[in-house]
Design an enzyme around this catalytic site. Structure first.
Site, PDB file in Angstrom:
ATOM      1  N   ALA A 178      -8.467   7.787   5.767  1.00  0.00           N
ATOM      2  CA  ALA A 178      -8.538   9.106   5.146  1.00  0.00           C
ATOM      3  C   ALA A 178      -8.241   8.911   3.664  1.00  0.00           C
ATOM      4  O   ALA A 178      -7.570   7.947   3.283  1.00  0.00           O
ATOM      5  CB  ALA A 178      -7.499  10.015   5.774  1.00  0.00           C
TER       6      ALA A 178
ATOM      7  N   GLY B  32      -8.112   6.481   9.448  1.00  0.00           N
ATOM      8  CA  GLY B  32      -9.204   7.360   9.883  1.00  0.00           C
ATOM      9  C   GLY B  32     -10.502   6.615  10.158  1.00  0.00           C
ATOM     10  O   GLY B  32     -11.329   7.077  10.936  1.00  0.00           O
TER      11      GLY B  32
ATOM     12  N   GLU C  15     -10.103   5.281  13.537  1.00  0.00           N
ATOM     13  CA  GLU C  15     -10.118   6.453  14.425  1.00  0.00           C
ATOM     14  C   GLU C  15     -11.550   6.963  14.635  1.00  0.00           C
ATOM     15  O   GLU C  15     -11.913   7.380  15.735  1.00  0.00           O
ATOM     16  CB  GLU C  15      -9.198   7.548  13.863  1.00  0.00           C
ATOM     17  CG  GLU C  15      -7.728   7.161  13.996  1.00  0.00           C
ATOM     18  CD  GLU C  15      -6.787   8.103  13.265  1.00  0.00           C
ATOM     19  OE1 GLU C  15      -6.971   8.289  12.040  1.00  0.00           O
ATOM     20  OE2 GLU C  15      -5.873   8.649  13.910  1.00  0.00           O
TER      21      GLU C  15
ATOM     22  N   GLU D  75      -0.926   3.800   8.990  1.00  0.00           N
ATOM     23  CA  GLU D  75      -0.309   5.062   8.528  1.00  0.00           C
ATOM     24  C   GLU D  75       1.194   4.992   8.344  1.00  0.00           C
ATOM     25  O   GLU D  75       1.734   5.576   7.406  1.00  0.00           O
ATOM     26  CB  GLU D  75      -0.664   6.204   9.508  1.00  0.00           C
ATOM     27  CG  GLU D  75      -2.084   6.725   9.373  1.00  0.00           C
ATOM     28  CD  GLU D  75      -3.108   5.945  10.180  1.00  0.00           C
ATOM     29  OE1 GLU D  75      -2.773   4.848  10.676  1.00  0.00           O
ATOM     30  OE2 GLU D  75      -4.241   6.428  10.319  1.00  0.00           O
TER      31      GLU D  75
END
Ligand code: COA
Length: 260
Positions: free
Chosen positions: A66, A112, A115, A135
């Protein structure tokens, strides 16, 4: 439709969606997530698309996570909304598509990015790929389904280790973990995904959509996957694809599925 952060092209029944922010290692900002939602939605609704491939542009990254610059100053409320919106628009959305989605992991797939690859129906990596959920090194946890899908794919202990250490694993380790199905040289990555896509396309797209739904049901709380399988199995008997598939077999010819 034209996009700012992604490319989408359809050829031979395959829509290839490429995240195209190489200067930011294809990091997922809000706009990119929204564009990806639109591109996946339009591929799902397109009769000419039988398989979707998702990949990153350049030779370095699939997606490096992200976009950290976007959420660095978020409040508790904004953080929660970021995860909820992202899951709804992209990660859950992709997992629940009836069109098969193959992630072609061509480099870093972090946070992300991993993911997104894990929300895809299966994954193929190039030898230079590196995967991880870093993260906790930023003081946050995976928020786009990583804490749920990683243990589903690699087992709880390995997921715990990957998340706690925030480390990266290479493509061979990912293969060993079952996180990716195949590893090939970078120049072979898209050709292999396309070859898989062409194998998939020989089969009934309607049956494949129902199979995805039944397999996904195994991972949904409060849903009896065996019941979903029974329902979807029964529903197949009302499809034109089933009629064609069984008739072609009995007539000793190749099926030409209408996709209905
Ligand atoms: N969000 C925002 N920008 C990112 C990004 C991310 N997740 N990952 C990389 N970038 C940007 C960098 O800030 C840099 O931009 P700049 O040139 O404007 O400074 C550019 O992409 C290139 O990255 P850089 O760090 O210089 O490349 P590198 O080869 O030295 O390192 C990584 C590659 C992947 C190890 C490193 O970029 C990294 O750790 N990224 C963050 C990974 C992460 O924590 N993801 C989870 C987010 S929740």
């Amino acid at each position: 439709m034209s996009y700012k952060n992604i490319l989408s092209a359809t050829q031979n029944g395959v829509t290839t969606i490429t995240i195209n922010r190489p200067s930011k290692l294809n990091a997922l900002n809000k706009e990119t997530i929204e564009e990806l939602h639109e591109a996946f939605k339009s591929a799902e609704g397109d009769n000419n698309t039988k398989v979707i491939i998702i990949t990153g542009s350049g030779e370095k990254a699939f997606v490096a996570g992200a976009d950290i610059s976007e959420f660095a100053n978020f409040s508790i409320e904004n953080g929660g909304k970021l995860a909820a919106k992202g899951q709804e628009l992209l990660f859950d959305f992709v997992e629940n598509l009836s069109t098969p989605v193959i992630a072609a992991i061509n480099g870093f797939a972090l946070g992300g990015g991993l993911e997104l690859a894990m929300a895809s129906h299966f994954r193929i990596a190039s030898t230079n790929a590196k995967m991880g959920l870093p993260e906790v090194s930023l003081g946050v946890i995976p928020g786009y389904g990583g804490t749920q899908r990683l243990p589903q794919l690699v087992g709880k202990g390995r997921a715990m280790e990957m998340v706690m250490t925030a480390g990266m694993i290479d493509a061979n380790q990912a293969l060993n973990y079952g996180l990716v199905n195949h590893v090939v040289e970078l120049e072979e990555l898209l050709p292999l995904c396309e070859k898989m896509a062409s194998k998939i396309q020989r089969n009934s797209s309607v049956a494949i959509g129902k199979a995805i739904k039944a397999i996904n049901a195994n991972y949904k709380d409060g849903v009896d996957g065996f019941e979903i399988e029974i329902e979807e199995f029964g529903a197949c008997f009302g499809t034109k694809d089933f009629k064609e598939g069984t008739t072609a077999f009995l007539e000793k010819r190749k099926a030409d599925f209408p996709g209905a």
